[in-house]
Design a protein around this motif. Structure first.
Motif, short mmCIF file in Angstrom:
data_model
loop_
_atom_site.label_atom_id
_atom_site.label_comp_id
_atom_site.label_asym_id
_atom_site.label_seq_id
_atom_site.Cartn_x
_atom_site.Cartn_y
_atom_site.Cartn_z
N GLU A 105 11.41 2.88 -4.66
CA GLU A 105 12.25 2.64 -3.48
C GLU A 105 11.83 1.40 -2.69
OE1 GLU A 105 12.14 6.23 -1.25
OE2 GLU A 105 13.24 7.41 -2.75
N GLN A 106 10.55 1.04 -2.75
CA GLN A 106 10.06 -0.09 -1.97
C GLN A 106 10.68 -1.42 -2.43
OE1 GLN A 106 8.79 1.61 0.72
NE2 GLN A 106 7.33 -0.08 0.81
N LYS A 107 11.11 -1.49 -3.68
CA LYS A 107 11.71 -2.72 -4.20
C LYS A 107 13.12 -2.94 -3.64
CE LYS A 107 13.60 -0.28 -8.19
NZ LYS A 107 13.42 0.02 -9.62
N LEU A 108 13.68 -1.93 -2.96
CA LEU A 108 15.05 -1.99 -2.47
C LEU A 108 15.11 -2.71 -1.12
CD1 LEU A 108 16.20 1.63 -3.41
CD2 LEU A 108 16.39 -0.47 -4.76
N LEU A 133 0.82 -1.21 0.00
CA LEU A 133 0.00 0.00 0.00
C LEU A 133 0.86 1.26 0.00
CD1 LEU A 133 -2.80 -1.06 2.52
CD2 LEU A 133 -2.99 -0.86 0.04
N ILE A 134 1.99 1.22 0.71
CA ILE A 134 2.92 2.36 0.71
C ILE A 134 3.47 2.58 -0.70
CG2 ILE A 134 5.19 3.16 1.51
CD1 ILE A 134 4.52 1.79 4.21
N ALA A 135 3.85 1.47 -1.37
CA ALA A 135 4.39 1.58 -2.73
C ALA A 135 3.36 2.19 -3.67
CB ALA A 135 4.82 0.21 -3.23
N ILE A 136 2.13 1.67 -3.62
CA ILE A 136 1.07 2.17 -4.49
C ILE A 136 0.76 3.64 -4.19
CG2 ILE A 136 -1.40 1.95 -5.04
CD1 ILE A 136 -1.04 -1.10 -4.63
N GLY A 137 0.68 3.97 -2.90
CA GLY A 137 0.39 5.36 -2.51
C GLY A 137 1.50 6.31 -2.87
N SER A 138 2.76 5.85 -2.82
CA SER A 138 3.89 6.73 -3.12
C SER A 138 3.93 7.15 -4.58
CB SER A 138 5.21 6.01 -2.78
OG SER A 138 5.26 5.68 -1.41
N THR A 149 1.21 10.02 -11.47
CA THR A 149 2.12 9.74 -12.58
C THR A 149 3.31 8.86 -12.20
OG1 THR A 149 3.33 11.79 -12.16
CG2 THR A 149 1.53 11.88 -13.76
N GLY A 150 3.50 8.57 -10.91
CA GLY A 150 4.58 7.70 -10.48
C GLY A 150 5.89 8.42 -10.24
N MET A 151 6.83 7.72 -9.61
CA MET A 151 8.14 8.28 -9.31
C MET A 151 9.09 8.19 -10.51
SD MET A 151 8.61 6.68 -5.47
CE MET A 151 10.13 7.57 -5.14
N GLY A 152 8.67 7.45 -11.54
CA GLY A 152 9.51 7.28 -12.72
C GLY A 152 10.02 5.85 -12.82
N VAL A 211 4.94 -2.35 -7.50
CA VAL A 211 6.07 -1.66 -8.12
C VAL A 211 5.59 -0.81 -9.29
CG1 VAL A 211 8.33 -1.93 -9.23
CG2 VAL A 211 7.65 -3.49 -7.39
N ILE A 212 4.66 -1.36 -10.07
CA ILE A 212 4.06 -0.58 -11.17
C ILE A 212 3.41 0.68 -10.62
CG2 ILE A 212 2.25 -0.59 -12.95
CD1 ILE A 212 2.75 -3.63 -13.24
N GLY A 213 2.68 0.53 -9.52
CA GLY A 213 2.01 1.68 -8.91
C GLY A 213 2.99 2.74 -8.44
N GLU A 214 4.10 2.31 -7.83
CA GLU A 214 5.08 3.27 -7.32
C GLU A 214 5.83 3.97 -8.44
OE1 GLU A 214 8.55 3.53 -3.90
OE2 GLU A 214 8.21 1.61 -4.92
#
Length: 356
Positions: A243-246, A226-231, A235-238, A260-263
């Protein structure tokens, strides 16, 4: 036109999945294998390339061939499922026995092969049946046998998808509402018992009802998703900048790749992914409606329900709309067997579409 759309859509989803695996897997690749693109290379070599071969074989062979070998296919799949529990063949990961390993040369996941062989077998079997109490009992016996083998692995997420596929084909083939509702209620009771008597499943269900519960342990996976999707915002971080995948989000290349797609790609990326998977499902049902061959129609319904239900459950569980379960996002998540089998299944569907 439908055939071309199916081909284009299938490969768009596949190449999008490879791109996301390359991004989502960099940290884990470095950590586990000392290279940036282990997961991408593995998916390409052991998922995409075999899948491409199977896709073109299925594209060229008349789809009626699969009906002729439906019984050997389902029996072979059941043998593979049984071998999972045989020492020396079954490989354990994450506390589950879901893989077959042949002499350390190659491994695969039999339950993914079962999904396709079950669709072919049920489409062939139900094509010849007129519904009666006897045929419903036979149908339940087939599903019960498969359910025991899948639940013993244990892989309840995959079991749910297999049951959804089977019920969809059953309903499309003319199964009465009374029988359909009865089977659904039976399945619901069975799942309730599976959840109640297994602590980790009960914990997942409890977290679904209360996402803030024990966020550092039981609710960790859902909350990080949920943090990844909300972050990602709109348009996303690019691409590549998540960062959540790290080392934070569990299974970023597998079951959690939608987060990850959402972030990285934001609401726009998630919406495009959902629409593409939904469009594939709709095209499958369009093929089912257009063809006059019952076997072909039931097959198309089965494949459409496979992609549709599995996509929905994966996305809903990561979004907190359903209990968390470990199933991949079709065409996109890491998993060579899943990708290769789906590509073969799509090839059969295109063949059906061309001959309709």
């Amino acid at each position: 036109m439908t055939s071309r759309l199916l081909i284009w859509l299938t490969f768009i989803l596949i190449f999008f999945g490879l791109a996301m695996i390359s991004s989502a897997g960099i940290y884990l690749s470095q950590k586990n294998f000392g290279t940036n693109y282990y997961y991408l290379n593995h998916q390409f070599l052991f998922g995409f390339l075999p899948g491409l071969l199977l896709f073109f074989i299925a594209l060229k062979i008349d789809y009626r061939f699969w009906k002729k070998i439906s019984l050997p296919l389902i029996l072979l799949s059941l043998v593979f499922l049984i071998l999972v529990f045989v020492p020396g063949f079954g490989a354990t990961g994450g506390g589950a026995k879901r893989w077959l390993n042949f002499f350390n040369l190659f491994s695969f996941q039999p339950s993914e092969i079962l999904k396709l062989s079950l669709i072919i077998y049920l489409a062939s079997w139900l094509e010849k049946r007129k519904f009666s109490t006897q045929s419903v009992v036979a149908f339940l016996f087939i599903i019960f046998l498969i359910s025991i083998l899948i639940a013993a692995q244990p892989d309840i997420g995959t079991l749910g998808i297999i049951l959804a596929i089977a019920l969809s084909i059953f309903f499309a083939s003319g199964g009465g509402i009374k029988h359909f509702v009865g089977i659904v209620l039976l399945v619901a009771v069975a799942f309730a018992l599976l959840i109640f008597f297994e602590p980790y499943r009960f914990d997942r269900f409890f977290v679904f009802l209360n996402p803030d519960f024990d966020v550092k342990r039981i609710g960790y996976h859902l909350n990080q998703a949920l943090i990844a999707i909300g972050s990602g915002g709109f348009t996303g971080m690019g691409f590549g900048k998540g960062e959540q995948k790290l080392g934070v989000l569990p299974e970023p290349v597998g079951d959690s790749i939608f987060a990850v797609i959402g972030e990285e790609l934001g609401f726009i990326g998630m919406l495009a992914t959902i629409l593409a998977l939904l469009f594939f499902t709709i095209l499958s049902l369009k093929v089912a409606k257009r063809t006059k061959d019952k076997f072909a129609s039931f097959y198309a319904v089965g494949l459409g329900s496979w992609v549709g239900f599995q996509s929905f459950i994966n996305i809903a569980s990561l979004s907190g709309l359903a209990p968390l379960t470990g199933i991949p996002l079709p065409f996109i998540s890491y998993g060579g067997t899943a990708l290769a089998v789906l590509m073969a299944a799509a090839g059969i569907l295109v063949n059906i579409s061309r001959k309709s």
